[in-house]
Scaffold this motif. Structure first.
Motif, PDB file in Angstrom:
ATOM      1  N   ALA A 289      -3.638 -10.359   8.429  1.00 35.24           N
ATOM      2  CA  ALA A 289      -4.654  -9.314   8.301  1.00 35.24           C
ATOM      3  C   ALA A 289      -4.117  -8.118   7.523  1.00 35.24           C
ATOM      4  N   GLY A 290      -2.859  -7.749   7.788  1.00 38.72           N
ATOM      5  CA  GLY A 290      -2.266  -6.623   7.081  1.00 38.72           C
ATOM      6  C   GLY A 290      -2.134  -6.882   5.598  1.00 38.72           C
ATOM      7  N   VAL A 291      -1.685  -8.090   5.249  1.00 43.84           N
ATOM      8  CA  VAL A 291      -1.555  -8.442   3.830  1.00 43.84           C
ATOM      9  C   VAL A 291      -2.914  -8.399   3.149  1.00 43.84           C
ATOM     10  N   THR A 292      -3.948  -8.915   3.828  1.00 45.23           N
ATOM     11  CA  THR A 292      -5.291  -8.933   3.246  1.00 45.23           C
ATOM     12  C   THR A 292      -5.848  -7.527   3.067  1.00 45.23           C
ATOM     13  N   VAL A 293      -5.806  -6.736   4.138  1.00 46.93           N
ATOM     14  CA  VAL A 293      -6.403  -5.396   4.102  1.00 46.93           C
ATOM     15  C   VAL A 293      -5.652  -4.501   3.120  1.00 46.93           C
ATOM     16  N   LEU A 294      -4.329  -4.464   3.233  1.00 47.37           N
ATOM     17  CA  LEU A 294      -3.556  -3.567   2.367  1.00 47.37           C
ATOM     18  C   LEU A 294      -3.486  -4.087   0.933  1.00 47.37           C
ATOM     19  N   GLY A 295      -3.533  -5.406   0.778  1.00 49.07           N
ATOM     20  CA  GLY A 295      -3.627  -5.949  -0.578  1.00 49.07           C
ATOM     21  C   GLY A 295      -4.943  -5.551  -1.238  1.00 49.07           C
ATOM     22  N   THR A 296      -6.029  -5.596  -0.465  1.00 45.91           N
ATOM     23  CA  THR A 296      -7.327  -5.170  -0.989  1.00 45.91           C
ATOM     24  C   THR A 296      -7.318  -3.689  -1.336  1.00 45.91           C
ATOM     25  N   VAL A 297      -6.714  -2.880  -0.465  1.00 44.30           N
ATOM     26  CA  VAL A 297      -6.607  -1.441  -0.742  1.00 44.30           C
ATOM     27  C   VAL A 297      -5.823  -1.207  -2.032  1.00 44.30           C
ATOM     28  N   PHE A 298      -4.708  -1.913  -2.186  1.00 44.45           N
ATOM     29  CA  PHE A 298      -3.850  -1.728  -3.366  1.00 44.45           C
ATOM     30  C   PHE A 298      -4.605  -2.075  -4.649  1.00 44.45           C
ATOM     31  N   PHE A 299      -5.219  -3.263  -4.676  1.00 47.25           N
ATOM     32  CA  PHE A 299      -5.874  -3.695  -5.915  1.00 47.25           C
ATOM     33  C   PHE A 299      -7.151  -2.906  -6.193  1.00 47.25           C
ATOM     34  N   SER A 300      -7.836  -2.460  -5.138  1.00 47.14           N
ATOM     35  CA  SER A 300      -9.037  -1.638  -5.344  1.00 47.14           C
ATOM     36  C   SER A 300      -8.659  -0.298  -5.958  1.00 47.14           C
ATOM     37  N   ALA A 301      -7.567   0.314  -5.450  1.00 49.70           N
ATOM     38  CA  ALA A 301      -7.120   1.590  -6.007  1.00 49.70           C
ATOM     39  C   ALA A 301      -6.537   1.418  -7.404  1.00 49.70           C
ATOM     40  N   LEU A 302      -5.918   0.262  -7.650  1.00 44.13           N
ATOM     41  CA  LEU A 302      -5.299   0.018  -8.957  1.00 44.13           C
ATOM     42  C   LEU A 302      -6.346  -0.188 -10.046  1.00 44.13           C
ATOM     43  N   GLY A 303      -7.452  -0.846  -9.677  1.00 45.37           N
ATOM     44  CA  GLY A 303      -8.483  -1.146 -10.668  1.00 45.37           C
ATOM     45  C   GLY A 303      -8.171  -2.415 -11.433  1.00 45.37           C
ATOM     46  N   SER A 304      -9.177  -2.949 -12.075  1.00 45.70           N
ATOM     47  CA  SER A 304      -9.005  -4.216 -12.794  1.00 45.70           C
ATOM     48  C   SER A 304      -8.235  -4.050 -14.104  1.00 45.70           C
ATOM     49  N   HIS A 305      -8.207  -2.835 -14.646  1.00 48.31           N
ATOM     50  CA  HIS A 305      -7.489  -2.598 -15.913  1.00 48.31           C
ATOM     51  C   HIS A 305      -6.630  -1.345 -15.771  1.00 48.31           C
ATOM     52  N   PRO A 306      -5.476  -1.462 -15.082  1.00 47.83           N
ATOM     53  CA  PRO A 306      -4.618  -0.275 -14.912  1.00 47.83           C
ATOM     54  C   PRO A 306      -4.127   0.240 -16.261  1.00 47.83           C
ATOM     55  N   SER A 307      -4.153   1.559 -16.410  1.00 49.64           N
ATOM     56  CA  SER A 307      -3.792   2.161 -17.689  1.00 49.64           C
ATOM     57  C   SER A 307      -2.319   2.529 -17.793  1.00 49.64           C
ATOM     58  N   GLY A 308      -1.592   2.473 -16.683  1.00 47.71           N
ATOM     59  CA  GLY A 308      -0.181   2.824 -16.741  1.00 47.71           C
ATOM     60  C   GLY A 308       0.424   2.918 -15.357  1.00 47.71           C
ATOM     61  N   PHE A 309       1.665   3.391 -15.304  1.00 44.40           N
ATOM     62  CA  PHE A 309       2.400   3.466 -14.046  1.00 44.40           C
ATOM     63  C   PHE A 309       1.717   4.397 -13.040  1.00 44.40           C
TER      64      PHE A 309
END
Length: 503
Positions: free
Chosen positions: A444-464
């Motif tokens: 559950a932690g991997v799923t929830v926090l993975g979703t949080v990470f990728f949602s905040a990162l966006g589909s096209h990250p522009s940089g670090f």
């Protein structure tokens, strides 16, 4: 009255546990401890090491699977997640089979089958073969892991159990970090040009040696009065866990299709039906897979919740940090893995310290460990905000070490608290429930926090900077989780973790 397990494994439990979950009265004398008990400890802990190693090691090898076996994205998800699915779904059944057939027998059978499954993974020539072998590997891990906690609970006297649990906690940390570090090293070394195969084949000699030594040294802990197996409960509980876990493991990468929501919704009525069956079987004098009377003990119930939350925080943290280091800071798997080394050392060191601290502070050591992890996570948030895109990898180390040290204090003390007072005939089932809570929490932690990470990162990250923002969001969620853990820790009876150390 329950019959004693054997002359070397009978034990006395604390007087605070209800009659439904306790051993015979404390007036009975302690048996002579098994003289082989410290010799056998590394053998049984090898099961925890290889199980945790295989849980984490495949993350660094996923690109190699895709290249060599032409595995699809869905296939990679099954290679990575199939193991965790089969492992978590089978733990309660594996624990009860230990109560039924004997912990030594189930440990040997489970370790032998796990070794063969690891060999099958290592020689797989197609993605279908590798997926099938990974599912078997997870199921066999579920057969052997509950037995090691059950053996600790029945072989070691109360005053020695914290020491054994400390080594158990250290093994969780070293196994998890070894998956990151050793996995990267094996891939980089490319032994015999076998690319990813050595990450599975390394288990073969470990498993073979463990089986031989287990046959020689482990005591036969099967009781004279054995519980009957409950096939209906086993199938129903595994189905409920599987219906809930499959979406958690595969849903995020698949984009949460309709079947994931149907599966999660269906897990609830299936679990209700399973628990009603278990309750009816218990009232009729049978042997349910899950003894619901255990949940009347506050330490057991709160301890299971704490175990799940702690692994959710830690599993999500490990995933997000791996993504941050490799994706954001462009580190190789080896270099990123080595950065986790100090975290593993801190985890192992604090695990060994936990038995001494718990003897003085009781279950409050769990709160102390949670406070350490909270400090590490808050510090991480400060560093990410302060340094931003100028962040250097070494500046992450103090936070990571504090998180590792906090988890190392919590886990062995928490396991000791949850299993305190469990009578020998239920030791395997209770151990299976504990590890199931941990694995479910981790997924559950991997799923929830993975979703949080990728949602905040966006589909096209522009940089670090986008990676820094994503990591800050994960850190914020982890802080909320660890604060909840800190609050729950104060609901445990103070003597729960420390009583065994004081006797």
């Amino acid at each position: 009255m329950e019959q004693p397990v054997s002359a070397t494994t009978e034990h006395v439990t604390t007087p605070t546990v209800p009659a439904s979950a306790t051993t015979p009265p404390a007036a009975e004398p302690f048996p002579e401890p098994d003289p082989r008990r410290w010799r056998m400890l590394p053998v049984i802990l090898s099961a925890m090491f290889v199980a945790m190693f295989e849980y984490f090691v495949v993350n660094v090898a996923a690109p190699s699977f895709q290249h060599d076996l032409h595995t699809s994205d869905a296939g990679i998800e099954l290679v990575v997640g199939g193991y965790g699915f089969a492992y978590a779904a089978g733990l309660i059944t594996g624990g009860r089979l230990g109560d039924l057939l004997g912990y030594k027998r189930m440990f040997v059978l489970g370790m032998a089958a796990f070794t063969v499954a690891s060999l099958a993974c290592g020689i797989a020539t197609s993605s279908a073969m590798l997926i099938a072998a990974r599912l078997v590997q997870g199921a066999t891990a579920a057969a052997m892991v509950p037995q090691l906690l059950a053996l600790i609970n029945v072989v070691y006297p109360l005053h020695e159990r914290p020491r054994a649990m400390a080594w158990f906690g250290a093994t969780i940390g070293t196994g998890s970090v070894a998956g990151q570090v050793l996995g990267g090293v094996l891939l980089e070394a490319n032994l015999f040009h076998w690319t990813w195969r050595p990450i599975f084949l390394v288990n073969v000699p470990i498993g073979a040696i463990a089986v031989v030594l287990a046959i020689r040294w482990l005591p036969d802990t099967r009781g004279a009065q054995r519980p009957r197996f409950d096939p209906v409960g086993a199938i129903a509980i595994a189905a409920a866990i599987g219906l809930a876990l499959a979406p958690l493991i595969l849903g995020r990468a698949e984009g949460w299709p309709l079947w994931t929501w149907i599966s999660m919704a269906a897990s609830v009525p299936v679990l209700i039906v399973a628990l009603r069956w278990e309750s009816r079987l218990g009232r009729a004098g049978g042997s349910p897979m899950v003894d619901l009377a255990l949940f009347k003990e506050r330490t057991f119930s709160i301890g299971l919740a704490l175990s799940g939350l702690m692994l959710a925080m830690f599993g999500g943290f490990m995933l997000a940090m791996t993504l941050f280091l490799q994706g954001g800071m462009h580190m190789s798997p080896v270099r990123a893995g080595l950065l986790f080394g100090p975290l593993g050392v801190a985890f192992a060191g604090s695990s060994m310290l936990a038995r001494r601290v718990s003897g003085r502070f009781g279950s409050r050591v769990i709160a102390i460990g949670a406070a350490l992890s909270t400090t590490g996570l808050v510090l991480l948030g400060v560093v990410l905000t302060w340094r931003g895109t100028d962040l250097a990898a070494w500046q992450l180390l103090p936070s990571m070490m504090l998180v590792g040290a906090g988890n190392g204090l919590v886990l062995p003390s928490l396991v000791g608290s949850v299993l305190a007072g469990i009578r020998s005939r239920n030791a395997g089932a209770a151990s299976g429930m504990l590890v199931t809570a941990q694995q479910f929490g981790g997924a559950a932690g991997v799923t929830v926090l993975g979703t949080v990470f990728f949602s905040a990162l966006g589909s096209h990250p522009s940089g670090f900077g986008d990676f820094v923002t994503a990591m800050r969001w994960v850190d914020a969620v982890d802080v909320v989780t660890i604060v909840a853990i800190l609050g729950l820790a104060f609901l445990l009876p103070k003597q729960a973790a420390g009583m065994a150390a004081r006797r």
